[in-house]
Design a protein around this motif. Structure first.
Motif, PDB file in Angstrom:
ATOM      1  N   TRP A 131       0.444  -1.317   0.059  1.00 19.85           N
ATOM      2  CA  TRP A 131       0.460  -0.291  -0.055  1.00 19.85           C
ATOM      3  C   TRP A 131       1.102   1.593   0.084  1.00 19.85           C
ATOM      4  O   TRP A 131       2.220   1.430   0.470  1.00 19.85           O
ATOM      5  N   GLY A 132       0.087   2.019  -0.413  1.00 16.84           N
ATOM      6  CA  GLY A 132       1.067   3.708  -0.549  1.00 16.84           C
ATOM      7  C   GLY A 132       0.287   4.924  -0.044  1.00 16.84           C
ATOM      8  O   GLY A 132      -1.014   4.681  -0.411  1.00 16.84           O
ATOM      9  N   GLY A 133       0.785   5.660  -0.104  1.00 15.87           N
ATOM     10  CA  GLY A 133      -0.326   7.259   0.342  1.00 15.87           C
ATOM     11  C   GLY A 133       0.943   8.024   0.237  1.00 15.87           C
ATOM     12  O   GLY A 133       1.777   8.552   0.599  1.00 15.87           O
ATOM     13  N   THR A 134      -0.019   9.646   0.959  1.00 15.20           N
ATOM     14  CA  THR A 134       0.750   9.968   1.981  1.00 15.20           C
ATOM     15  C   THR A 134       0.856  10.388   2.901  1.00 15.20           C
ATOM     16  O   THR A 134      -0.292  10.305   3.704  1.00 15.20           O
ATOM     17  N   ILE A 135       2.111  10.894   3.814  1.00 12.96           N
ATOM     18  CA  ILE A 135       1.860  10.837   4.794  1.00 12.96           C
ATOM     19  C   ILE A 135       1.169  12.151   6.359  1.00 12.96           C
ATOM     20  O   ILE A 135       1.037  13.165   5.331  1.00 12.96           O
ATOM     21  N   THR A 136       0.770  11.455   6.740  1.00  8.71           N
ATOM     22  CA  THR A 136      -0.294  12.655   7.694  1.00  8.71           C
ATOM     23  C   THR A 136       0.693  12.198   9.095  1.00  8.71           C
ATOM     24  O   THR A 136      -0.115  14.296   9.623  1.00  8.71           O
ATOM     25  N   ALA A 137       0.635  11.596  10.074  1.00  8.52           N
ATOM     26  CA  ALA A 137       1.496  11.842  10.678  1.00  8.52           C
ATOM     27  C   ALA A 137       1.989  10.864  11.178  1.00  8.52           C
ATOM     28  O   ALA A 137       2.745   9.541  10.552  1.00  8.52           O
ATOM     29  N   ILE A 138       3.699  11.159  12.194  1.00  7.60           N
ATOM     30  CA  ILE A 138       4.155  10.276  12.180  1.00  7.60           C
ATOM     31  C   ILE A 138       4.698  10.152  14.542  1.00  7.60           C
ATOM     32  O   ILE A 138       4.322  11.570  14.256  1.00  7.60           O
ATOM     33  N   GLN A 139       4.213   9.489  14.914  1.00 12.00           N
ATOM     34  CA  GLN A 139       4.811   8.915  16.459  1.00 12.00           C
ATOM     35  C   GLN A 139       5.564   7.992  16.372  1.00 12.00           C
ATOM     36  O   GLN A 139       5.233   6.887  15.770  1.00 12.00           O
ATOM     37  N   ASN A 140       6.514   8.664  16.995  1.00 13.56           N
ATOM     38  CA  ASN A 140       7.931   7.570  18.129  1.00 13.56           C
ATOM     39  C   ASN A 140       7.086   7.122  18.939  1.00 13.56           C
ATOM     40  O   ASN A 140       7.521   8.371  19.702  1.00 13.56           O
ATOM     41  N   GLY A 141       7.516   5.772  20.042  1.00  9.55           N
ATOM     42  CA  GLY A 141       7.591   5.192  20.602  1.00  9.55           C
ATOM     43  C   GLY A 141       8.778   4.898  20.519  1.00  9.55           C
ATOM     44  O   GLY A 141       9.967   4.959  20.791  1.00  9.55           O
ATOM     45  N   ILE A 175       3.617   5.455  11.423  1.00  9.50           N
ATOM     46  CA  ILE A 175       3.393   6.544  10.852  1.00  9.50           C
ATOM     47  C   ILE A 175       1.844   6.708   9.945  1.00  9.50           C
ATOM     48  O   ILE A 175       1.190   5.133   8.875  1.00  9.50           O
ATOM     49  N   GLU A 176       0.927   7.550   9.900  1.00 11.13           N
ATOM     50  CA  GLU A 176      -0.536   7.514   9.345  1.00 11.13           C
ATOM     51  C   GLU A 176      -0.148   7.688   8.082  1.00 11.13           C
ATOM     52  O   GLU A 176       0.506   8.549   7.909  1.00 11.13           O
ATOM     53  N   VAL A 177      -1.109   7.197   7.472  1.00  8.12           N
ATOM     54  CA  VAL A 177      -1.332   7.356   5.762  1.00  8.12           C
ATOM     55  C   VAL A 177      -2.743   7.392   4.632  1.00  8.12           C
ATOM     56  O   VAL A 177      -3.157   6.648   5.215  1.00  8.12           O
ATOM     57  N   ILE A 178      -3.060   8.398   4.140  1.00  9.89           N
ATOM     58  CA  ILE A 178      -3.900   7.932   4.096  1.00  9.89           C
ATOM     59  C   ILE A 178      -3.520   7.876   2.004  1.00  9.89           C
ATOM     60  O   ILE A 178      -2.315   8.369   1.685  1.00  9.89           O
ATOM     61  N   SER A 179      -4.546   6.566   1.979  1.00 13.05           N
ATOM     62  CA  SER A 179      -3.844   5.412   0.960  1.00 13.05           C
ATOM     63  C   SER A 179      -4.599   5.893  -0.504  1.00 13.05           C
ATOM     64  O   SER A 179      -5.149   7.573  -0.685  1.00 13.05           O
ATOM     65  N   HIS A 180      -3.501   6.223  -1.785  1.00 15.46           N
ATOM     66  CA  HIS A 180      -3.946   6.558  -2.939  1.00 15.46           C
ATOM     67  C   HIS A 180      -3.446   5.087  -3.765  1.00 15.46           C
ATOM     68  O   HIS A 180      -1.683   4.442  -3.162  1.00 15.46           O
TER      69      HIS A 180
END
Length: 171
Positions: A43-53, A59-64
């Motif tokens: 899957w792929g898309g545009t990154i909307t958010a990143i959170q390091n634990g 990484i939250e992604v809006i799929s395209h």
């Protein structure tokens, strides 16, 4: 393999360029995540958010939809969002919002997070391989795709030739 073979080799990993045999969409997995558990997806898309634990990065992604090389298409309809989980730390300065990302991994569950006040169910993918694409502004230059360009060097500029001289002014 000669120099020609090395120069033409793609840097995009094979698992990013070629989808797995069964590659359900984000919408299909959201509808029945239990059916697709442990299924490999590309899957792929545009990154909307990143959170390091502590030990992983989400990484939250809006799929395209993806093109033939596996790059997210610019103006394609989205089927939803997903979360890509990476082992270890990813630098948010490199994996930044609005960049294109393609991942290959395994469906590992679903998480509910809010988008505004709306509770949204995100399919979660444990990432095995990924490819962060160069920004389109770097990839597509004005000179390369200028429809008004006429000259002997169509990929090297719109007014100046390959060596920086104006067309028609040769000495």
């Amino acid at each position: 393999m000669g120099l020609w073979g090395v120069g033409c080799a793609s840097q995009v990993p094979v698992v990013i360029r070629i989808p797995p045999p069964e590659n359900p969409s984000v919408a299909e997995v959201r509808a029945d995540v239990s059916h697709y558990m442990e299924t490999q997806v590309r899957w792929g898309g545009t990154i909307t958010a990143i959170q390091n634990g502590k030990s992983e990065t989400s990484i939250e992604v809006i799929s395209h939809q993806l093109d033939s090389e596996g790059r997210p298409k610019d103006y394609s309809q989205s089927e939803g969002r997903f979360i890509a989980k990476f082992k270890g730390f990813l630098d948010p300065a490199i994996y930044s919002v609005k960049q294109d990302l393609t991942i290959f991994g395994t469906v590992s569950g679903i998480e509910t997070h809010s988008i505004g006040e709306f509770p949204y169910q995100f399919p979660v993918i444990t990432v095995d391989s990924s490819y962060l694409w160069k920004p389109r502004s770097d990839y597509y230059s004005y000179e390369r795709y200028n429809p008004w360009f006429y000259g002997p060097y169509p990929y090297y500029g719109n007014f100046y030739g390959y060596y920086g001289w104006p067309y028609g002014f040769w000495w």
